[in-house]
Design a protein around this motif. Sequence first.
Motif, mmCIF file in Angstrom:
data_model
loop_
_atom_site.group_PDB
_atom_site.id
_atom_site.type_symbol
_atom_site.label_atom_id
_atom_site.label_comp_id
_atom_site.label_asym_id
_atom_site.label_seq_id
_atom_site.Cartn_x
_atom_site.Cartn_y
_atom_site.Cartn_z
ATOM 1 N N UNK A 1 -24.543 -22.881 -0.004
ATOM 2 C CA UNK A 1 -25.785 -23.023 -0.181
ATOM 3 C C UNK A 1 -26.695 -21.858 0.848
ATOM 4 N N UNK A 2 -27.428 -21.112 0.136
ATOM 5 C CA UNK A 2 -28.444 -20.173 0.818
ATOM 6 C C UNK A 2 -29.835 -20.494 0.612
ATOM 7 N N UNK A 3 -30.662 -20.038 1.676
ATOM 8 C CA UNK A 3 -32.117 -20.506 1.546
ATOM 9 C C UNK A 3 -32.962 -19.214 1.943
ATOM 10 N N UNK A 4 -34.288 -19.355 1.668
ATOM 11 C CA UNK A 4 -35.105 -18.492 2.109
ATOM 12 C C UNK A 4 -36.438 -19.276 2.180
ATOM 13 N N UNK A 5 -37.501 -18.847 2.318
ATOM 14 C CA UNK A 5 -38.722 -19.644 2.757
ATOM 15 C C UNK A 5 -39.074 -20.276 1.385
ATOM 16 N N UNK A 6 -38.785 -19.949 0.206
ATOM 17 C CA UNK A 6 -39.314 -20.481 -1.050
ATOM 18 C C UNK A 6 -38.046 -21.191 -2.024
ATOM 19 N N UNK A 7 -36.773 -20.657 -1.891
ATOM 20 C CA UNK A 7 -35.732 -21.120 -2.559
ATOM 21 C C UNK A 7 -34.338 -21.605 -2.107
ATOM 22 N N UNK A 8 -33.598 -22.397 -2.552
ATOM 23 C CA UNK A 8 -32.293 -22.755 -2.534
ATOM 24 C C UNK A 8 -31.489 -22.026 -3.484
ATOM 25 N N UNK A 9 -30.413 -21.406 -3.090
ATOM 26 C CA UNK A 9 -29.516 -20.758 -4.176
ATOM 27 C C UNK A 9 -28.172 -21.207 -3.865
ATOM 28 N N UNK A 10 -27.479 -21.668 -4.856
ATOM 29 C CA UNK A 10 -25.912 -22.100 -4.645
ATOM 30 C C UNK A 10 -25.156 -21.123 -5.219
ATOM 31 N N UNK A 11 -23.929 -20.631 -4.691
ATOM 32 C CA UNK A 11 -23.345 -19.583 -4.874
ATOM 33 C C UNK A 11 -21.806 -20.221 -4.942
ATOM 34 N N UNK A 12 -21.101 -19.842 -5.820
ATOM 35 C CA UNK A 12 -19.479 -20.025 -5.719
ATOM 36 C C UNK A 12 -18.805 -18.694 -5.409
ATOM 37 N N UNK A 13 -17.884 -18.726 -4.559
ATOM 38 C CA UNK A 13 -17.199 -17.723 -4.182
ATOM 39 C C UNK A 13 -15.862 -17.741 -4.135
ATOM 40 N N UNK A 14 -14.716 -17.077 -4.633
ATOM 41 C CA UNK A 14 -13.203 -17.077 -4.443
ATOM 42 C C UNK A 14 -12.903 -16.420 -3.179
ATOM 43 N N UNK A 15 -11.580 -16.451 -3.111
ATOM 44 C CA UNK A 15 -11.144 -15.827 -1.698
ATOM 45 C C UNK A 15 -11.079 -14.668 -1.884
#
Length: 123
Positions: free
Chosen positions: A96-110
Amino acid sequence: KINEKVIEAFQKSFKHAKNVSWHEYQNFYEVKFLHNSVDSRITYDTNGNILRTIRYYGEEQLPLFVKAKLQNRFKDKKVFGVTELAVDGALDYYIVLEDATKWIHVKCDAVGNMSVFKKYNKA
């Protein structure tokens, strides 16, 4: 009562686990615990075989390769939290990433393949 095979399998690998709590379900067991300051869960079958692991942590525990790729792609975002899921030989990071205005959910493999699977505006 938790199956002794399952408890033995857990205690062999995690002798120094803290805050251990067990939950029994119909065909599996789940243990929640703290390991090296990381909240963790393991699901075992009734024979003591691991079915999946889940760990919850911050950016500092991400593998360096994944962290570098993440910072390169999302330069202006901050890591809010990471859920690491290992199941059936696959290891994935749900970040889960964030900045001042948004939440972003990222899936990352190994190996660093990434995809955005959710975006939210902050209220």
